[in-house]
Design a protein around this motif. Sequence first.
Motif, PDB file in Angstrom:
ATOM      1  N   ILE B 458     144.815  31.919  12.220  1.00  0.00           N
ATOM      2  CA  ILE B 458     144.121  33.180  12.448  1.00  0.00           C
ATOM      3  C   ILE B 458     143.442  33.175  13.815  1.00  0.00           C
ATOM      4  O   ILE B 458     142.565  32.342  14.083  1.00  0.00           O
ATOM      5  CB  ILE B 458     143.072  33.438  11.350  1.00  0.00           C
ATOM      6  N   SER B 459     143.870  34.079  14.632  1.00  0.00           N
ATOM      7  CA  SER B 459     143.373  34.448  15.972  1.00  0.00           C
ATOM      8  C   SER B 459     144.571  34.939  16.751  1.00  0.00           C
ATOM      9  O   SER B 459     145.705  34.585  16.443  1.00  0.00           O
ATOM     10  CB  SER B 459     142.767  33.270  16.765  1.00  0.00           C
ATOM     11  N   ASN B 466     140.738  38.121  21.571  1.00  0.00           N
ATOM     12  CA  ASN B 466     139.812  37.818  20.486  1.00  0.00           C
ATOM     13  C   ASN B 466     138.397  38.295  20.809  1.00  0.00           C
ATOM     14  O   ASN B 466     137.460  37.512  20.922  1.00  0.00           O
ATOM     15  CB  ASN B 466     139.838  36.311  20.178  1.00  0.00           C
ATOM     16  N   SER B 531     145.897  40.028  11.960  1.00  0.00           N
ATOM     17  CA  SER B 531     145.037  39.913  10.768  1.00  0.00           C
ATOM     18  C   SER B 531     143.560  39.868  11.101  1.00  0.00           C
ATOM     19  O   SER B 531     142.735  39.602  10.245  1.00  0.00           O
ATOM     20  CB  SER B 531     145.389  38.648   9.949  1.00  0.00           C
ATOM     21  N   SER B 532     143.215  40.111  12.348  1.00  0.00           N
ATOM     22  CA  SER B 532     141.868  39.808  12.814  1.00  0.00           C
ATOM     23  C   SER B 532     140.940  41.009  12.815  1.00  0.00           C
ATOM     24  O   SER B 532     139.792  40.901  13.242  1.00  0.00           O
ATOM     25  CB  SER B 532     141.947  39.253  14.236  1.00  0.00           C
ATOM     26  N   ASP B 535     137.628  40.307  10.920  1.00  0.00           N
ATOM     27  CA  ASP B 535     136.890  39.197  11.540  1.00  0.00           C
ATOM     28  C   ASP B 535     136.182  39.657  12.813  1.00  0.00           C
ATOM     29  O   ASP B 535     135.013  39.330  13.046  1.00  0.00           O
ATOM     30  CB  ASP B 535     137.850  38.055  11.918  1.00  0.00           C
ATOM     31  N   LEU B 536     136.901  40.413  13.623  1.00  0.00           N
ATOM     32  CA  LEU B 536     136.346  40.794  14.921  1.00  0.00           C
ATOM     33  C   LEU B 536     135.425  41.996  14.812  1.00  0.00           C
ATOM     34  O   LEU B 536     134.281  41.973  15.272  1.00  0.00           O
ATOM     35  CB  LEU B 536     137.492  41.107  15.898  1.00  0.00           C
ATOM     36  N   THR B 605     135.432  35.568  19.477  1.00  0.00           N
ATOM     37  CA  THR B 605     135.645  34.422  18.604  1.00  0.00           C
ATOM     38  C   THR B 605     135.269  33.140  19.334  1.00  0.00           C
ATOM     39  O   THR B 605     135.754  32.916  20.447  1.00  0.00           O
ATOM     40  CB  THR B 605     137.126  34.357  18.180  1.00  0.00           C
ATOM     41  N   PHE B 620     143.775  28.654  17.134  1.00  0.00           N
ATOM     42  CA  PHE B 620     143.337  29.377  15.941  1.00  0.00           C
ATOM     43  C   PHE B 620     141.913  28.997  15.556  1.00  0.00           C
ATOM     44  O   PHE B 620     141.555  27.820  15.579  1.00  0.00           O
ATOM     45  CB  PHE B 620     144.278  29.084  14.769  1.00  0.00           C
ATOM     46  N   ALA B 722     133.472  32.887  10.007  1.00  0.00           N
ATOM     47  CA  ALA B 722     133.946  34.268   9.921  1.00  0.00           C
ATOM     48  C   ALA B 722     133.010  35.042   8.996  1.00  0.00           C
ATOM     49  O   ALA B 722     132.280  34.455   8.205  1.00  0.00           O
ATOM     50  CB  ALA B 722     135.372  34.314   9.399  1.00  0.00           C
ATOM     51  N   LYS B 727     138.057  35.382   4.850  1.00  0.00           N
ATOM     52  CA  LYS B 727     139.172  35.051   5.721  1.00  0.00           C
ATOM     53  C   LYS B 727     140.070  36.272   5.906  1.00  0.00           C
ATOM     54  O   LYS B 727     140.096  37.169   5.058  1.00  0.00           O
ATOM     55  CB  LYS B 727     140.014  33.918   5.122  1.00  0.00           C
ATOM     56  N   ALA B 728     140.805  36.229   6.993  1.00  0.00           N
ATOM     57  CA  ALA B 728     141.765  37.290   7.290  1.00  0.00           C
ATOM     58  C   ALA B 728     142.837  37.338   6.206  1.00  0.00           C
ATOM     59  O   ALA B 728     143.207  36.314   5.643  1.00  0.00           O
ATOM     60  CB  ALA B 728     142.406  37.015   8.642  1.00  0.00           C
TER      61      ALA B 728
END
Lengths: 494, 786
Positions: B458-459, B466, B531-532, B535-536, B605, B620, B722, B727-728
């Motif tokens: 993930i990233s 990011n 998938s971020s 998260d972002l 990130t 990641f 995160a 999680k993503a």
Amino acid sequence: MKAERDSITIIRRGEAVEIDRFAPTETLLDYLRLRERSIGTKEGCAEGDCGACTVAIGRPDGEGGVAYRPVNACIHLLGMADGAEVVTVEDLARGGTLHPVQRAFVDHHASQCGFCTPGFVMALFALHHRPDPGPIDRNDVNDAIAGNLCRCTGYKPIVAAALDACAEPQPDGFGESATTLTGIGEGQPVFVGNERSFFAAPAAIDELAALCMLHPGATIVAGATDVGLWITKQMRPIEQVIHVGRVRGLADVEDRSDSIEIGAAATYQDAWGALSAIDPDFAEVLRRLGSPQVRAVGTVGGNIANGSPIGDMPPLLIALGSGITLRRGAETRTMPLEDFYIDYGRQDRLPGEFLVSVRVPKPAGTAAFRAYKISKRFDQDISAVLAAIAIDLEGRRIASARIAFGGMAGIPKRARRVESALAGILLDDSSRSSAALDLLGDDFSPLSDHRASAGYRLRVARGLLMKALTEIAGTPSAHTRVVGLREVADVAGA
Amino acid sequence: MSQAPELIVDPHVNATGELRSVHKPVPHDSAERHVAGTALYVDDVFEPAGCLHVAVGGSPSAAGRIARLDLERVRAAPGVVAVATAADIPGHNDISPIGAGDDPILAGDEVVFHGQPLFIVIARDRLSARRAVGLAAIEIEETAPLLTAEAAADANAMVSPDFDIVRGDAAAGIAAAPRRLSGKLMIGGQEHFYLEGQAALAVPEEGGDMYVLTSTQHPSEVQKAVAEMLRQPLSTVTAEVRRMGGGFGGKESQAGQWAVLAALGARITGKPCKLRLDRDDDMIMTGKRHDFATFWKVGFDDEGTLLALELDFLARCGHSADLSVGVVDRTVFHADNAYYLKDIAARSRRLRTNTVSNTAFRGFGGPQGILAIEHVIDQVAHALGQDPFDVRMRNLYGPGRDVTPYGMEVFDNIAPEVMASVAERSGYRARRQEIARFNNENAFLKKGIAITPVKFGISFTTTHLNQAGALVHVYSDGSIHLNHGGTEMGQGLYVKVAQVVADEFGVDVAYVKITATTTAKVPNTSPTAASSGTDLNAMAARLAAAQIRTRLTAFAAEILEGPPEDVRFRDNHVILGNRSMPFAELVNKAYYARISLSSTGFYKTPKIHWDRETARGRPFFYFAYGAACSEVTIDTLTGELRVDRVDIVHDVGKSLNPAIDIGQIEGGFVQGMGWLTTEELVWDERGRLRTHAPSTYKIPTSSDVPAEFHVHLFDCENREGAIYGSKAVGEPPLMLAISVHSAIFDAIAGMARPEAPIPLRAPATPEAILNAIDAVRGDAVQEAYR
């Protein structure tokens, strides 16, 4: 004959709406989105394959109520909706309260991007209003939404929502327009437009015959599930449309002791009961043919008349020995169905001539029937190969066989060499039957295309005949099939 | 406005002391509008007065020089207002997302794929525009097209240089291994089939400014493409997207072209212009998941431990680079999946073909890498006669063998636990016995079962992406306006971010007004991809909200007369000791006290770094894990397939919204299953796509979903920081569907001699399955079968 009408009338939200100016090829979807600005109904594919544009069409059910059927508005010609109530997704919530189907969708997290959702809601509205509100299970729901594609959810929450909302349908305020609907344009022919460009819907078969003679270049339309694509995809300049859906008697289905007579305008839905009773495999092919939206308007007659090499009905009907009746002006003639197909894209139909009916003989008690549809996807896909096998038995000996395939040639076609080689063979004589099946390569030289290669088509055709013989010899279909088990159908039918 | 002082929030802890929305199954914010038909997509928004409609004319050939492009009849057609070609583009005729300069908006002199846009028609209505397109007289001096990855490899035609991840000496390792196998795996592409096709509405504004309503995962890129096409500063173009009817990667880079063409029409006519592609045009003119020819060689021991692996990924990229650099990088990043490989060479080539330019698609190259190694393991297990599950367990990352080929420690490895969990929940061992019995008793039908893991990084591997920004306003009545750079394509990003913001203020999620993503509010955004999104953007929005809450805290302490550290925001109130006040009242008082009630938030990130030159680093932030068990039945006479049962255990950390996350897992799995079974893209010998509509391209329907389909969230918390330990979830579940491919392999393997490799390509259509069966059976078996 009552006076001709130069407009059509539909019922929208309880009001009669008269429409007197429209192009013969205008779709119901464009009417809704562009004219009415009912933008809840979406266009996903414009060819009747994704269901995003599903709306419900209500017509009197003959018992004082309204029968709602789901249709793909994207390929439903506006003129075809004459006399019907049209229900769209915006209409369902009443007084700020969501319809039970809508409520269940929210509760089960059944929408993600939401674009397919209105179509699903309307397909399930139709399930909610099914004529027989008996119990339903997951398979019934799957069948009800076979014509609706969702790319986000994986369908599981949609099925859960459907079972929740439709298992025991409660009155939702719909279906009370029966009295309004009854009598709209009854018996009156429709002609909107002029001699050059028109949408015509004759009310009697003599009118239809006269119109076809007068305009031999006109496009005859029943359900428009094929013609719709000529309009939306091929952009064909169709100016003259003759719709057969309102011709009195032409949609009749007569179930006789030895045969079924199906009028050319009878939809799959109309003919479902009679045809399904022939054999569980016939029912299974019907179940997998198109989708509820397609079967609600598509006709057996149209599937015959358009001459497609991949229509699912012709092989079944040919294997059963069906015959058709054609009419041109005052003249009618009949012929075996298989003789109608001359070559790819060519049928034995004269200008101005139209299909009246197809007569399907019921198999005798000594007969065994099997049909198989092979496609990349089980539901709502066009067959790579469709096999229909009718065998007359004398004990365990094959007296005679009629075997017809779709997808194996430019036309639906019989496997005559295999048929003769099978005659006289014992069901248990696997070496002789195997040799007979090897003649398939003499009967057919199929094409390779995006659905399947020629080699696959030949191998699978052989495999299907072997499967049929194995099943007829006594192996239960639970050991021979991954889908469409006959035993399940028997139990369900019992 | 001056930059607010940097504020740090603990990603695991809520400062208000309580989470009322986060971790709850809050419904999608638009659910009620979806079902009522009132959620608006680009084509649904009221058209501005005088709106015109754009249709696109494409190339009839896959390769060649444009000898004649005569548009006189088009121009004269009823309803047509204007036509435009490449010559009419005022600025830069390129929409390459990486600035490669190889992606013309409209073709100039040569055509490089069938369907490539050559001209546009602007007409009073859409039908007139579409009809007029067909009147063009086009002559192409055709050249022989390059159509397959292998043909392009032979011609050394590339869109960007090769990229390898190598550790140790794989060739030597294979040579020295006790056992060796090699083969070729063909992996098909995939059409996104978002239900809402590509669409954009461009509205010219004063002074040459342009407003574009677009259906895109990447509004900043649409803004940039339009600005460059018009040769104007970015500040003169606004791109807005409220929602998409599905994206899946297909609207990351490839939504730009249609927005740009709508804007070109608007510039030429001075009128608003809408462009909505017909489905067939959409499928012909936009890129898909990359298809691959993959060559593999593996060395292993008698126990099934993989000793060395060589993988050569030949990716068919199409005519331009688009996002292929990153996509195919991710393929080699994921060639290890969840397995430790001491000696490995994962090599990749990005091949240029005369086909539509392939692009991002959920998983972004990862699925092909993972499918390749899972296929290799299936072959190894078959050759050894071992249970593939045991071979997989033996090769998972573990203590002392926990560094990836690119040098990143697998610090959060839970693959063994996830695998064990799914094996137990599915009853794998017992069912394998039952399946063996079934297969003995059935001549025509054969069953197979398989468990496969997923470990997904993930990233964005392009490190600068990011980052995320957000903008939060609190109005004087206490209502909250939320905006961020992420886009909503159905995945539930908007509601997840709203949950986080609601909990930051201790108010119900209904206080939070979710607003359309627009480049005018949050600039320089990254695509909603990888998938971020949550998260972002949830972190950026939380930071924005926390700034305002910090100010409100100080103010509340003042007027409620207590220490700031005791101020709590909960139940739509601010509370201090035994005094409290409605949130709305506090906000109103703060307004009169001249306290700023608006803030931006910015997040990047931490910890990640990547050196592509040396192919080493920590690309990641963390990994997401999952595993699936699939059981299938195949018909050996026809190749037909039924997926009977699926059990999934998937890791979303501590879920922000379990309902949304389970929806992503189920939907991702079914989409992956479609990729590997029914979805087949077929091009003809002239490079024309023959499967360009749902009539011919078959995504799963409801009945394809297994009757038994069980999804469990793995109980754990993200060890990295995160948002709230989540999680993503967008992409990883797609690859759980590889278990279906392995289960089909297993069913066929049961009929094959150990020495016979099983040539099962993807997608495993009925024809592909029958081909594999015929290949392993050989004539002798075929004979006995009769």
